[in-house]
Motif scaffolding. Structure first.
Motif, short mmCIF file in Angstrom:
data_model
loop_
_atom_site.label_atom_id
_atom_site.label_comp_id
_atom_site.label_asym_id
_atom_site.label_seq_id
_atom_site.Cartn_x
_atom_site.Cartn_y
_atom_site.Cartn_z
N SER A 240 30.97 71.41 149.62
CA SER A 240 30.64 70.93 150.96
C SER A 240 31.74 71.31 151.95
O SER A 240 31.47 71.70 153.09
CB SER A 240 30.45 69.41 150.95
OG SER A 240 29.34 69.06 150.16
N TYR A 244 30.86 73.70 154.98
CA TYR A 244 30.73 73.06 156.28
C TYR A 244 32.06 72.59 156.88
O TYR A 244 32.07 72.12 158.02
CB TYR A 244 29.79 71.85 156.17
CG TYR A 244 28.42 72.22 155.65
CD1 TYR A 244 27.53 72.95 156.43
CD2 TYR A 244 28.02 71.85 154.37
CE1 TYR A 244 26.28 73.29 155.95
CE2 TYR A 244 26.77 72.19 153.88
CZ TYR A 244 25.91 72.91 154.67
OH TYR A 244 24.67 73.25 154.20
N ASN A 307 28.14 68.74 160.74
CA ASN A 307 27.60 69.77 159.84
C ASN A 307 26.97 69.15 158.59
O ASN A 307 26.06 69.73 158.00
CB ASN A 307 28.71 70.74 159.42
CG ASN A 307 29.18 71.61 160.57
OD1 ASN A 307 28.48 71.77 161.57
ND2 ASN A 307 30.38 72.18 160.43
#
Length: 336
Positions: A240, A244, A307
């Motif tokens: 992640s 992002y 995000n």
């Protein structure tokens, strides 16, 4: 005559349901565990989590006990089913060495040695129909031993694979922050590309085995570095961040990153289908503060949070996985 038919029907029904459960559990890759095995597994896990408390030495016995219990359950059901069939008529079996009347324990004995194919000859079927049923009983015994042996080998091999996968992640880093640091080569995170490719393929194999053999869910370990319910959330946090939370100029290969993230989601979907439920709240987002202070090209916190919008369900699955395996969110070693 009516009682004979009822006994035979009930006995054969038990045998058929057991065979279906055996075939479903051992051979049907897409079907997971059979109805009987599935309920036995869930019930055993529930009881073991209640009586073990925080004692993981007790909880890690669940997998082996379930494997033994499943095989024992199949034997008992097959044996009992054939016992009912051969108990339906006093003429079902004959004592070839003694003309005395056949008792229930003689029938139990005959059903057992026929099932286990010992080849003893002191009892024999009492007519053509009982001869046919005896042959079928012997066949179900051979079926059980063949499928049972292959099932044990498959389960043990799959347990080794899932723990090897977890160890591969822990060797890179025990937290998402450590994984990010290990992937940094001074200018970008491209060094993680090969790792993403290999781990993605391995995770796909583990996911397929979890669906084929749901008993894998219940093989618990007290070693955090070999526990997928902790290492998968850890690597997913790292993914992640890379997807992002890192500036575009420093991101790893986008295709490989997407493939691995999709692999994690597929794995979580398999778990939700066969094992766990989503948590009410999502797993907390990793904290980028330490990475930012260390000079890594991470985005601002508000940008990262924006995000990550739309990924709440995925993070609910991750936390659900942690909780179902009797761990807590605090057990995940991350940069939170």
């Amino acid at each position: 005559m009516t009682n004979l038919i009822i006994m035979v029907v009930i006995g054969l029904a038990i045998v058929i349901l057991t065979i279906v459960d055996i075939v479903w559990t051992t051979l049907w890759v897409e079907g997971g565990a059979g109805f009987i095995t599935d309920n036995l597994s869930k019930g055993t896990w529930f009881v073991m989590t209640k009586i073990s408390g925080n004692n993981r030495k007790i909880l890690r016995l669940t997998g082996p006990l379930l494997l033994i219990g499943t095989l024992f359950m199949w034997v008992v059901l097959l044996w009992f089913g054939w016992f009912l069939v051969f108990s339906a008529s006093p003429q079902a079996i004959m004592n070839t060495s003694n003309p005395q009347a056949i008792s229930w324990h003689n029938v139990m004995y005959y059903s057992g040695y026929t099932l286990f194919t010992l080849g003893l000859g002191d009892y024999s079927p009492g007519g053509p129909y009982w001869q046919l049923l005896t042959a079928l009983a012997s066949g179900t015994g051979m079926l059980f031993f063949t499928f049972g042996a292959s099932y044990i080998i498959s389960i043990v091999g799959a347990v080794v694979d899932k723990r090897s996968f977890s160890s591969s992640i822990s060797e890179i880093g025990k937290s998402s922050e450590e994984i990010i640091k290990a992937a940094w080569n001074g200018k970008d995170f491209s060094d993680i590309d090969l790792l993403l490719m290999n781990l993605s393929d391995n995770l796909s194999k583990v996911a397929v085995k979890h669906k084929a053999y749901p008993l894998l869910h219940y093989y618990h370990t007290s070693d955090k570095e070999k526990t997928m319910s902790l290492t998968v959330p850890t690597i997913d946090d790292a993914l992640s961040i890379l997807a992002y939370g890192i500036e575009d100029r420093a991101k790893p290969n986008g295709i490989l990153l997407k493939k691995f993230r999709n692999g994690v989601k597929d794995y979580l979907d398999v778990l939700e289908e066969t094992y766990m439920t989503k948590a009410n709240d999502p797993l907390k987002l990793p904290d980028l503060t330490k990475l930012r202070k260390a000079g890594y090209p991470v985005v601002a916190d508000d940008v990262f949070e924006k995000n990550m919008k739309g990924h709440e369900e995925r993070r609910q699955q991750l936390l659900g996985f942690v909780l179902k395996d009797n761990w807590k969110e605090e057990d995940i070693v991350t940069s939170k």
